[in-house]
Write an enzyme that holds these catalytic residues in place. Structure first.
Site, PDB file in Angstrom:
ATOM      1  N   HIS A  47       0.829  -1.202   0.000  1.00 22.73           N
ATOM      2  CA  HIS A  47       0.000   0.000   0.000  1.00 22.73           C
ATOM      3  C   HIS A  47       0.873   1.266   0.000  1.00 22.73           C
ATOM      4  CE1 HIS A  47      -3.037   2.880   1.079  1.00 22.73           C
ATOM      5  NE2 HIS A  47      -2.455   3.132   2.228  1.00 22.73           N
TER       6      HIS A  47
ATOM      7  N   HIS B 121       0.996   4.910  -2.285  1.00 21.83           N
ATOM      8  CA  HIS B 121       1.294   6.296  -1.901  1.00 21.83           C
ATOM      9  C   HIS B 121       2.551   6.903  -2.524  1.00 21.83           C
ATOM     10  CE1 HIS B 121      -1.919   6.840   0.934  1.00 21.83           C
ATOM     11  NE2 HIS B 121      -1.579   5.771   1.633  1.00 21.83           N
TER      12      HIS B 121
ATOM     13  N   GLU C 270      -5.951   9.216   0.220  1.00 26.52           N
ATOM     14  CA  GLU C 270      -6.227   7.789   0.390  1.00 26.52           C
ATOM     15  C   GLU C 270      -7.178   7.225  -0.678  1.00 26.52           C
ATOM     16  OE1 GLU C 270      -4.502   5.104   1.928  1.00 26.52           O
ATOM     17  OE2 GLU C 270      -4.233   6.667   3.413  1.00 26.52           O
TER      18      GLU C 270
ATOM     19  N   SER D 208      -3.311   0.564  -4.452  1.00 24.42           N
ATOM     20  CA  SER D 208      -2.678  -0.640  -3.909  1.00 24.42           C
ATOM     21  C   SER D 208      -3.668  -1.781  -3.745  1.00 24.42           C
ATOM     22  CB  SER D 208      -2.028  -0.334  -2.561  1.00 24.42           C
ATOM     23  OG  SER D 208      -3.017   0.011  -1.611  1.00 24.42           O
TER      24      SER D 208
HETATM   25  N1  TIH Z   1      -7.197  -1.265   1.261  1.00 21.57           N
HETATM   26  C1  TIH Z   1      -5.828  -0.910   1.046  1.00 21.57           C
HETATM   27  C2  TIH Z   1      -5.103  -1.993   0.251  1.00 21.57           C
HETATM   28  O1  TIH Z   1      -5.648  -3.061   0.030  1.00 21.57           O
HETATM   29  O2  TIH Z   1      -3.970  -1.768  -0.172  1.00 21.57           O
HETATM   30  C3  TIH Z   1      -5.105  -0.671   2.333  1.00 21.57           C
HETATM   31  C4  TIH Z   1      -5.752   0.415   3.142  1.00 21.57           C
HETATM   32  C5  TIH Z   1      -5.750   1.735   2.873  1.00 21.57           C
HETATM   33  C6  TIH Z   1      -6.465   2.480   3.820  1.00 21.57           C
HETATM   34  C7  TIH Z   1      -6.987   1.768   4.769  1.00 21.57           C
HETATM   35  S1  TIH Z   1      -6.610   0.134   4.527  1.00 21.57           S
HETATM   36 FE   FE2 Z   2      -2.573   4.951   3.276  1.00 20.35          FE
END
Ligand code: TIH
Ligand code: FE2
Length: 293
Positions: free
Chosen positions: A151, A156, A196, A215
């Protein structure tokens, strides 16, 4: 029999070297690759390793027989091969922070896991992004309900190389310094629906830029389908939006550009209740408190 030639392209001069006109024209290119061994210089580390040469021949056979449209052949990589990948990967992750710093001044900083959003957002004021290093469980690669190295790095890190995105992030961070509890909640939502889970218009398309989307293969596909609700990015409204943490988002907000988002967030933060304003002095790497407002 009469031959019919269909010409749907302007003619190129006869002296023009061959070039592919269709995807299937790419098929014979693989024959142009040097045969295993021939292409390895005698000082190449693999040249005198018979096992390596044999393994390479085994893998390159895939390319020799590959035809347009077929699935990419599966390679069952060995332990040694995976470890080689790990060496490169670990080196790469080390220089990510340096690269970001040279682009926008952002750096990554390790964190054990999720921290209260106040501290997390406070870091952004310094252009510091707190990132985890552990990896998600191998049984659920397409969606994780918490941040992990995939992630942080796939989702990011690339965005922090963009100056407007970096500014937008820092803007949220600066507003979070000493923010009231209520304003903190608002800023967390703004962060959530930009950094996010943000969507952005590009031409007549909508693209995902939020790290949580980039991600997660599962949510990425979902967010661009017709299932979720998509609303324009208006910070005053975004700030009030509730959101789930551990499942796909029911609502996303789409911004016109990073610059536009940055300007809107800047405008919005003026409406918050903090009785002073702040700025980050990059020379001293410290926060300066400006006249109370
Ligand atoms: N859901 C994201 C992922 O699968 O990479 C990870 C998260 C981002 C924010 C909260 S959980
Ligand atoms: Fe994040």
């Amino acid at each position: 029999a009469k031959q019919v030639q269909i010409i749907n392209n302007a003619k190129v001069p006869d002296s023009t070297p061959w070039f592919p006109r269709t995807l299937t024209d790419l098929d014979p290119i693989t024959k142009k690759a040097s045969k295993i061994g021939e292409g390895l210089a005698s000082d190449s580390p693999g040249a005198n390793d018979a096992a390596y040469c044999a393994r390479r021949a085994e893998i390159t056979k895939n390319a020799d027989t590959y035809k347009t449209g077929r699935p990419i052949p599966f390679v069952n990589y060995s332990r040694v091969e995976i470890e080689t990948w790990a060496v490169i990967y670990n080196k790469l992750t080390k220089i990510v922070s340096k690269f970001l710093k040279s682009r926008t001044g952002f750096t990554l900083r390790p964190i054990k896991g999720i921290v209260p959003s106040r501290y997390f957002l406070n870091g952004l004021a310094f252009r510091v992004f707190h990132a985890t290093q552990y990896i998600r469980h191998h049984t659920k690669p397409l969606y994780s309900n918490e941040p992990d190295i995939c992630h942080e790095l796939l989702g990011h890190a690339p965005l922090f190389a963009d100056p407007d995105f970096a500014d937008l992030s820092q803007e949220i961070g600066l507003a979070s310094l000493g923010a009231s509890y209520r304003d903190m909640k608002r800023l967390t939502a703004i962060y959530w629906f930009t950094v996010e889970f943000g969507l952005c218009r590009q031409g007549d398309q909508i693209r995902a830029y939020g790290g949580g989307l980039l991600s997660s293969f599962g949510e990425l596909e979902y967010c661009l389908s017709d299932k979720p609700e998509i609303r324009p990015f208006e910070p005053a409204k975004v700030a009030q939006q509730k959101f789930p943490f551990s499942e796909y988002q029911p609502v996303y907000f789409v911004t016109e550009s990073f610059k536009d988002a940055k300007m809107r967030v800047r405008e919005f933060t003026k409406s918050l209740s903090r009785p002073f304003s702040v700025r980050y002095n990059a020379n001293t790497e410290s926060i300066e408190i400006l006249d109370s407002k």
